[in-house]
Design an enzyme around this catalytic site. Structure first.
Site: not given
Ligand code: NGF
Length: 288
Positions: A133, A161
């Site tokens: 992330y 992400k």
């Protein structure tokens, strides 16, 4: 694992406790109405960094119980306390979450080698795949192409992400790592990212605008760029109004307008004043 994932909100009561009924309703709305492909649980939008380890586990439990195997689940487990990250990674894995994700460690200015060690240590302790992330605007952690490549060397790191407006890096990543999953993280840039052939997206506004987000992604995949641009335009009008009124608070108020018991944000996030509540209602009436 391709497709659109809602960065799931959590419903809290005014004291900051999890409102289980409300959380289940948010999950159902995303699956039944927005028809997203999956949920990203305990991310920024879930106010993850404001709650206890026990609360994070409870949210993992409730969401899995509500969803079963009907959509994919990614559990965000990243934490500055690496023992907590491992504990949560194991917890989500035992619940059969399809993958885990972990935010880059932040606050202390960690060297890249330390960041790499963080991911590899989590993965040594858990039998699951992981999605990095990356959100430099909030963490201050900027990684370059080569550094992503080093993290991707661990086969259990299956993707990223990518929540950043750096389309040059996004294109380079796509080109260099065709077999890794790349999810776009900024909803207002979904079309721009989609034309670069991303695998999916994860977003907060999908909690209320999931249908349009799916349209943008699918239209772009079909090469219908003009049509996608029109849907992105309405989406961005909506997002601009949400952002000026208070991101998470306004999304919760829109959900309430839709009959979903979305509750309140946890302190220190503010509560909307009457003008903000009225504005949120107007946004809901105008766009949803
Ligand atoms: O909320 C933020 C903070 N970003 C989200 C998303 O990247 C966060 C994004 O959807 C997320 O996926 C998570 O909850 O972990 C924005 O809210 C949206 O594009 C509006 O700017 O930056």
């Amino acid at each position: 694992m391709n497709g659109l994932y809602t960065a799931l909100m959590c419903s809290f009561d005014e004291q900051g406790n999890i409102n289980e009924k409300g959380l289940r309703e948010i999950v159902r709305y995303n699956i039944d109405v927005s028809k997203v492909d999956g949920l990203y649980v305990n991310g920024s939008t879930g106010e993850n960094f404001l709650i206890s380890t026990e609360a994070k586990k409870k949210i993992f439990d409730i969401v899995k119980d509500e969803v079963g195997d009907s959509v994919k689940l990614i559990g965000q487990v990243g934490a500055l306390n690496i023992d907590e990250a491992i504990e949560l990674a194991q917890y989500a894995t035992d619940l059969n979450y399809d993958a885990i994700s972990a935010v880059t460690p932040f606050y202390y200015k960690f060297e890249f080698e330390e960041i790499k060690d963080y991911y590899n240590t989590i993965l040594e302790n858990v039998d699951n795949d992981l999605i990095i992330y990356s959100i430099p605007a909030l963490t201050g952690v900027n990684m370059n192409l080569e550094q992503f490549g080093e993290l991707f060397q661990n086969e259990k790191v299956i993707g990223v992400k990518f929540t950043a407006p750096d389309f040059f890096l996004l294109e380079r990543l796509r080109h260099a790592y065709p077999n890794k999953l790349i999810y776009s993280g900024f909803d207002e840039m979904l079309l721009s990212a989609s034309v670069l052939n991303i695998d999916g997206a994860i977003g907060s506004t999908f909690n209320v605008n999931g249908q349009r987000a799916k349209q943008i992604f699918e239209l772009a995949q079909n090469g219908q760029i003009e049509e996608a641009r029109e849907v992105q335009k309405v989406t961005n009008d909506l997002i601009a109004e949400i952002l000026t009124n208070g991101l998470y608070q306004t999304i919760k108020e829109i959900l309430k307008y839709k009959g979903v018991d979305a509750g309140f944000c946890r302190k220190p996030m503010k509560t909307l004043k009457p003008e903000g509540l009225a504005k949120a209602r107007k946004i809901a009436e105008k766009y949803l």
